[in-house]
Scaffold this active site. Structure first.
Site, mmCIF file in Angstrom:
data_model
loop_
_atom_site.group_PDB
_atom_site.id
_atom_site.type_symbol
_atom_site.label_atom_id
_atom_site.label_comp_id
_atom_site.label_asym_id
_atom_site.label_seq_id
_atom_site.Cartn_x
_atom_site.Cartn_y
_atom_site.Cartn_z
ATOM 1 N N CYS A 90 5.380 2.312 2.484
ATOM 2 C CA CYS A 90 4.248 2.230 1.552
ATOM 3 C C CYS A 90 3.926 3.615 1.017
ATOM 4 O O CYS A 90 4.111 4.615 1.700
ATOM 5 C CB CYS A 90 2.979 1.753 2.256
ATOM 6 S SG CYS A 90 3.188 0.341 3.303
ATOM 7 N N ASP A 91 3.391 3.635 -0.175
ATOM 8 C CA ASP A 91 2.837 4.872 -0.694
ATOM 9 C C ASP A 91 1.814 4.508 -1.767
ATOM 10 O O ASP A 91 1.902 3.442 -2.374
ATOM 11 C CB ASP A 91 3.911 5.784 -1.301
ATOM 12 C CG ASP A 91 3.357 7.180 -1.541
ATOM 13 O OD1 ASP A 91 3.148 7.904 -0.550
ATOM 14 O OD2 ASP A 91 3.092 7.539 -2.701
#
Length: 193
Positions: free
Chosen positions: A69-70
């Site tokens: 995730c980012d």
């Protein structure tokens, strides 16, 4: 059921979100350089980093399903990173008051065994209240959101500085789009219910 699901993140907020799905997982921090490339669009930065994080953990855990995730927050297409300290957070919130910020939450599910990758970016729009300097100071002293993109935590006191939120999945704003993740897990024959 896939018994080796890894969240490639050190975020307690992402961990809490994933716990809601009631499936076993472990967390490993991927430790990647999050510096955006020159001329890279915010959503491209977020997507690239989510993929990098998942692949990095997948190289050492070759039978795992890895969630990367980012999140990149943007104001007028300018990237807002994690402020890391009080002065930067104050500047960010003063810039954002009364305005809309787009949070680009990228999600990647990487099957390290088959090298099959699914990835997407889920945007979430937040309109901030037109705060006074005193309100900004009060908020920052109480919550200290110095490790959050855009200097605010909607799942905490940050909700008080937000006027309106718009998007497909409120979890995306916290950093893990669960609706998209469930779809991706289903494609890997991992079913939450």
């Amino acid at each position: 059921m896939h018994n080796n699901l890894i969240l490639a993140s050190s975020s307690v907020y992402r961990r809490e979100l994933l716990t809601r799905l009631q499936i076993p997982f472990s967390c490993i921090s991927p430790d990647v350089d999050e510096t955006p490339f020159e001329h890279e669009l915010p959503q491209e930065t977020a997507l690239r980093l989510a993929k990098e994080k998942a692949i990095k953990i997948g190289t050492t855990h070759t039978d795992a399903l890895v969630i990367g995730c980012d999140q990149v927050a943007t104001l007028d297409n300018m990237q807002l990173g994690k402020p890391l300290n009080h002065d930067n957070a104050t500047k960010q919130l003063r810039m954002m008051r009364g305005r809309e910020v787009i949070f680009h939450s990228a999600l990647c599910l990487y099957n390290a065994k088959t090298q099959h990758m699914q990835a997407t970016v889920v945007p979430y729009v937040v309109k901030f209240r037109n705060l006074t300097d005193a309100q900004i100071e009060s908020y920052l002293l109480k919550e200290q959101p110095y490790h959050c993109a855009g200097s605010a935590k909607s799942e905490g006191l940050g909700i008080a500085i937000i006027e309106k939120m718009t998007g497909e999945d409120p979890n995306a704003l916290i950093g893990l789009p669960l609706i998209a993740l469930i779809n991706m897990l289903n494609h890997e024959q991992v079913y939450v219910i």
